[in-house]
Scaffold this motif. Sequence first.
Motif, PDB file in Angstrom:
ATOM      1  N   ALA A 126       0.822  -1.210   0.000  1.00 32.55           N
ATOM      2  CA  ALA A 126       0.000   0.000   0.000  1.00 32.55           C
ATOM      3  C   ALA A 126       0.860   1.266   0.000  1.00 32.55           C
ATOM      4  N   HIS A 127       0.181   2.400   0.001  1.00 31.10           N
ATOM      5  CA  HIS A 127       0.824   3.706  -0.080  1.00 31.10           C
ATOM      6  C   HIS A 127       1.804   3.951   1.058  1.00 31.10           C
ATOM      7  N   ASP A 128       2.909   4.577   0.714  1.00 28.75           N
ATOM      8  CA  ASP A 128       3.908   5.061   1.671  1.00 28.75           C
ATOM      9  C   ASP A 128       4.659   3.956   2.404  1.00 28.75           C
ATOM     10  N   CYS A 129       4.548   2.722   1.943  1.00 33.09           N
ATOM     11  CA  CYS A 129       5.361   1.662   2.537  1.00 33.09           C
ATOM     12  C   CYS A 129       6.826   1.892   2.187  1.00 33.09           C
ATOM     13  N   GLN A 130       7.697   1.476   3.091  1.00 32.89           N
ATOM     14  CA  GLN A 130       9.144   1.582   2.895  1.00 32.89           C
ATOM     15  C   GLN A 130       9.732   0.192   3.119  1.00 32.89           C
ATOM     16  N   LEU A 131      10.189  -0.441   2.041  1.00 34.93           N
ATOM     17  CA  LEU A 131      10.712  -1.798   2.116  1.00 34.93           C
ATOM     18  C   LEU A 131      12.196  -1.800   1.789  1.00 34.93           C
ATOM     19  N   GLY A 132      12.952  -2.606   2.530  1.00 35.68           N
ATOM     20  CA  GLY A 132      14.369  -2.765   2.265  1.00 35.68           C
ATOM     21  C   GLY A 132      14.625  -3.730   1.123  1.00 35.68           C
ATOM     22  N   SER A 133      15.766  -4.396   1.161  1.00 38.97           N
ATOM     23  CA  SER A 133      16.185  -5.302   0.098  1.00 38.97           C
ATOM     24  C   SER A 133      16.118  -6.748   0.550  1.00 38.97           C
ATOM     25  N   ASP A 134      16.097  -7.655  -0.428  1.00 34.98           N
ATOM     26  CA  ASP A 134      16.143  -9.109  -0.175  1.00 34.98           C
ATOM     27  C   ASP A 134      14.964  -9.584   0.667  1.00 34.98           C
ATOM     28  N   ILE A 135      13.822  -8.968   0.490  1.00 31.83           N
ATOM     29  CA  ILE A 135      12.598  -9.341   1.217  1.00 31.83           C
ATOM     30  C   ILE A 135      11.819 -10.353   0.388  1.00 31.83           C
ATOM     31  N   ILE A 136      11.218 -11.321   1.059  1.00 25.41           N
ATOM     32  CA  ILE A 136      10.339 -12.279   0.392  1.00 25.41           C
ATOM     33  C   ILE A 136       8.942 -12.140   0.977  1.00 25.41           C
ATOM     34  N   MET A 137       7.969 -11.884   0.103  1.00 23.39           N
ATOM     35  CA  MET A 137       6.572 -11.877   0.501  1.00 23.39           C
ATOM     36  C   MET A 137       5.870 -12.996  -0.247  1.00 23.39           C
ATOM     37  N   SER A 138       5.372 -13.987   0.501  1.00 23.84           N
ATOM     38  CA  SER A 138       4.697 -15.120  -0.120  1.00 23.84           C
ATOM     39  C   SER A 138       3.305 -14.722  -0.607  1.00 23.84           C
ATOM     40  N   ASN A 139       2.599 -15.663  -1.208  1.00 24.56           N
ATOM     41  CA  ASN A 139       1.304 -15.360  -1.823  1.00 24.56           C
ATOM     42  C   ASN A 139       0.351 -14.655  -0.865  1.00 24.56           C
ATOM     43  N   ASN A 140      -0.335 -13.643  -1.385  1.00 24.71           N
ATOM     44  CA  ASN A 140      -1.451 -12.980  -0.698  1.00 24.71           C
ATOM     45  C   ASN A 140      -1.063 -12.212   0.563  1.00 24.71           C
ATOM     46  N   VAL A 141       0.190 -11.826   0.692  1.00 28.49           N
ATOM     47  CA  VAL A 141       0.579 -10.961   1.809  1.00 28.49           C
ATOM     48  C   VAL A 141       0.031  -9.562   1.567  1.00 28.49           C
ATOM     49  N   MET A 142      -0.473  -8.937   2.626  1.00 27.59           N
ATOM     50  CA  MET A 142      -1.082  -7.612   2.520  1.00 27.59           C
ATOM     51  C   MET A 142      -0.398  -6.636   3.465  1.00 27.59           C
ATOM     52  N   LEU A 143       0.218  -5.608   2.901  1.00 25.64           N
ATOM     53  CA  LEU A 143       0.804  -4.538   3.704  1.00 25.64           C
ATOM     54  C   LEU A 143      -0.097  -3.317   3.621  1.00 25.64           C
ATOM     55  N   ALA A 144      -0.570  -2.855   4.764  1.00 32.11           N
ATOM     56  CA  ALA A 144      -1.342  -1.618   4.798  1.00 32.11           C
ATOM     57  C   ALA A 144      -0.406  -0.424   4.636  1.00 32.11           C
ATOM     58  N   GLY A 145      -0.966   0.775   4.641  1.00 29.61           N
ATOM     59  CA  GLY A 145      -0.177   1.967   4.408  1.00 29.61           C
ATOM     60  C   GLY A 145       0.867   2.223   5.478  1.00 29.61           C
ATOM     61  N   HIS A 146       1.985   2.834   5.077  1.00 29.32           N
ATOM     62  CA  HIS A 146       3.029   3.323   5.978  1.00 29.32           C
ATOM     63  C   HIS A 146       3.796   2.204   6.696  1.00 29.32           C
ATOM     64  N   VAL A 147       3.704   0.984   6.226  1.00 30.63           N
ATOM     65  CA  VAL A 147       4.443  -0.124   6.849  1.00 30.63           C
ATOM     66  C   VAL A 147       5.914  -0.042   6.451  1.00 30.63           C
ATOM     67  N   HIS A 148       6.809  -0.344   7.399  1.00 27.00           N
ATOM     68  CA  HIS A 148       8.244  -0.417   7.141  1.00 27.00           C
ATOM     69  C   HIS A 148       8.694  -1.867   7.330  1.00 27.00           C
ATOM     70  N   VAL A 149       9.369  -2.415   6.328  1.00 25.95           N
ATOM     71  CA  VAL A 149       9.900  -3.773   6.407  1.00 25.95           C
ATOM     72  C   VAL A 149      11.393  -3.701   6.096  1.00 25.95           C
ATOM     73  N   ALA A 150      12.217  -4.201   7.002  1.00 26.92           N
ATOM     74  CA  ALA A 150      13.663  -4.108   6.838  1.00 26.92           C
ATOM     75  C   ALA A 150      14.209  -5.271   6.009  1.00 26.92           C
TER      76      ALA A 150
END
Length: 271
Positions: A126-150
């Motif tokens: 979603a909007h304004d998410c900030q994701l780092g590198s080498d991340i794996i998101m499996s099927n149907n993962v949902m990130l709402a707005g403004h989420v940070h994932v390292a």
Amino acid sequence: MSRIAATARIHSTAVVDEGAVIGDSVVIGPFCHVGPRVVLKDNVELISHAVVSGKTEIGKGCRIFPMAVIGGVSQSLHEAGEESTLVVGDNCTMREGVTMNTGTVGGGGKTVIGDNCLFLANCHVAHDCQLGSDIIMSNNVMLAGHVHVADKAILGGGCAVHQFTRIGRQAFIGGLSAVNYDVIPYGMLNGNPGLLGGLNVVGMTRAGVGRATIRVVRRAYKQIFEGEGNVRSNAAAIRDDYSDCSQVIEILDFIAAGGDRALSSPFRRKG
């Protein structure tokens, strides 16, 4: 005016709007649509029926699979058509049905994805998410707005992450989990509501962290979450004892930084 490299290959049924920038050796397959403010860097491949819109930059070597919609307008209730962007790093893969939205003015105006990330079918960023590198998101993962994932976090299939939540480096989120609160680096979270179940020892081992160091981090983890005080005071109290362990200091820094959400813990919250 569009800038399309001579080495790009664009299928006759694809639509590339005037103004798009298409790099060297880009492949745009059948029935794709590329918007007028899109930049596709070198060696990007849109396989077929993919849409890239908005003010969006796709890094080198990315692959976008059918029915993905990348750079769509945010779904925020406050969206009013302001200028916002999506930036995707190099060598990311977006499988079938993945959606990624641009940012919002209230959230900084930019959604950012790092390098070498894998988004399996039907994930949503979603909007304004900030994701780092080498991340794996499996099927149907949902990130709402403004989420940070390292960096190097792994999110299992079907998990949902509450807006403004932080997920620390190399954390592991189990499938179908509800991530309501921040997850520490190296944390392993499962369930609905999500509870910490210890450390991502498998991930740490694969990253080259030795057994002795893992034992040290486990000891610190117990002191933080099982000590007599609250989590933040426990974390502050042990900092000097672990100054020579970068993994523990990373966890302590994450806790000290705080955020809009509380911290996930091994214990179910009352009330």
